[in-house]
Design an enzyme around this catalytic site. Structure first.
Site, PDB file in Angstrom:
ATOM      1  CB  SER A  88      -0.957  -0.034   1.196  1.00 26.09           C
ATOM      2  OG  SER A  88      -2.105   0.748   0.925  1.00 26.09           O
TER       3      SER A  88
ATOM      4  CE  LYS B  17     -14.049  22.169   8.088  1.00 26.25           C
ATOM      5  NZ  LYS B  17     -12.739  22.348   7.446  1.00 26.25           N
TER       6      LYS B  17
END
Length: 395
Positions: free
Chosen positions: A227, A279
């Site tokens: 990864s 947000k």
């Protein structure tokens, strides 16, 4: 080609901004080392009272340089072993002993002749290059290349903010100032992955070295570069992995436990105030809406696409879509293009010993909290970010 300098004690030149001092000799065998020390002012009385460093401490890292070519310890051990299991030549017939001695003398002379021939070739090469107007500094660097070795290990416990990424940034800054295009960096990677932004920065630092210095970079993997670890490794010119090391895992994950229903059970209200439609999307403390989950998945898909393209751009000929499935493979079984060669980092370094100075670079600066209040503030900030911001996507 580098100039072979076998069996000659060498000290690596520490021509950095900070002065280098050799460590005091120890009785036990050891590798050749040198250190730089970051300049530091005397702590103020207030700083001493709080148990930390003065605010005006000079920034920068102290480095330890270890010359890995020095195999004095191995030679001593080999001598002891040879003495332990040596053949009693006195018991052999005189004719046989004579032949053995002559063969040993011939081998020693042949080795010296080869070394002299190599030296003569280099002398001729230098003379020709200087006559052609070559730059003396660049020519010296070409004749005596250096292989710098640095570790990028995110599994190591580190109190310094940024951990492995911060150490890599220090090494990159050093090499930008000290390395030449004839040198090489062997980056030993050990990482199963982590936060996207951290590993993206690490990959950018490695790419920066290639662009600014023209440094050749080899990434080695002995255990795992999966990864985010592979995100860093694939930027190198060459990726070398041990056969049973894990590589790949080109994918993205975000795991967010949600305790909103448990809070409802105990009649706990969570008040959240935001400005901006997205947000906050999915958080641990509030019930996730369908729109929020769709938005988070879209963000994860965007990161995954960027990761896939990053691998495709840096690994020539690889099927980026084919390896971007999130799977991790043993290096020996990995899809074509994921790894260039199968070998351990030790094998890679051993190949360099005959033609270059192989120097392990270890940043030693450890930025600890200046006092208890700073440590508590940092912990509280991390906890608050985890609770209110959710979990950032990880690679």
């Amino acid at each position: 080609g580098g100039l072979a300098q076998e069996h000659q004690p060498r000290l690596c030149a520490c021509a950095w901004s900070a002065a280098a001092t050799s460590r005091p000799a120890k009785k036990r065998p050891g590798l050749i080392r040198a250190r730089t020390v970051a300049a530091k002012k005397r702590p103020s009385p207030l700083a001493q009272l709080l148990g930390g460093d003065a605010p005006d401490e000079a920034p920068g890292a102290a480095f330890t340089f270890t010359l890995l070519n020095d195999d004095a310890r191995l030679r001593r051990s080999k001598t002891v072993l040879d003495e332990l299991v040596s053949v009693n030549h006195d018991a052999l017939p005189e004719a046989t002993r004579t032949r053995l001695k002559k063969a040993a003398d011939d081998a020693s002379k042949s080795k010296k002749d080869r070394a002299k021939e190599a030296l003569d070739r280099h002398a001729t090469f230098v003379a020709e290059q200087l006559d052609a107007g070559a730059d003396a500094v660049d020519l010296t660097a070409e004749l005596r290349p250096r292989v710098f070795v640095a570790d990028f290990d995110t599994t190591r416990k580190d109190k310094r903010p940024g951990g492995a990424v911060a150490r890599l940034e220090e090494v990159v800054g050093l090499l930008e100032a000290a390395a030449t295009r004839h040198d090489e960096l062997v980056l030993r990677i050990k990482s199963p992955g982590g936060a996207v932004s951290d590993f993206g920065l690490a990959a950018s630092l490695v790419a920066r070295l290639r662009k600014t210095v023209g440094l050749k970079i080899t990434a080695t993997v002995d255990v795992v570069a999966a990864s985010g670890g592979y995100m860093v490794a694939c930027v190198a010119d060459r990726v070398v992995a041990a056969p049973f090391a894990f590589v790949g895992s080109v994918g993205v994950v975000s795991l967010i436990p949600n305790i909103a229903r448990a809070l409802d059970t105990y009649e706990v209200d969570v008040l959240q105030f935001t400005a901006g439609r997205y947000k906050r999307t999915v958080t641990p403390l509030t019930p996730p809406t369908e729109e929020a989950k769709i938005k988070l998945q879209a963000e994860i898909d965007e990161v995954h696409a960027a990761f896939r393209d990053h691998v495709g751009d840096n690994r020539e000929g690889i099927d980026a879509a084919g390896v971007a499935t999130g799977e991790a493979w043993l290096a020996a079984l990995a899809p074509e293009g994921l790894v260039d060669d199968l070998a351990t980092s030790g094998e890679v370094l051993r190949e360099k010993f005959a033609t270059a100075d192989v120097v392990l670079v270890s940043p030693g600066f450890d930025r600890r909290p200046k006092n208890v209040l700073e440590a508590l503030a940092g912990g509280a900030q991390a906890l608050r970010g985890a609770l209110l911001g959710g979990a950032a996507p990880a690679v």
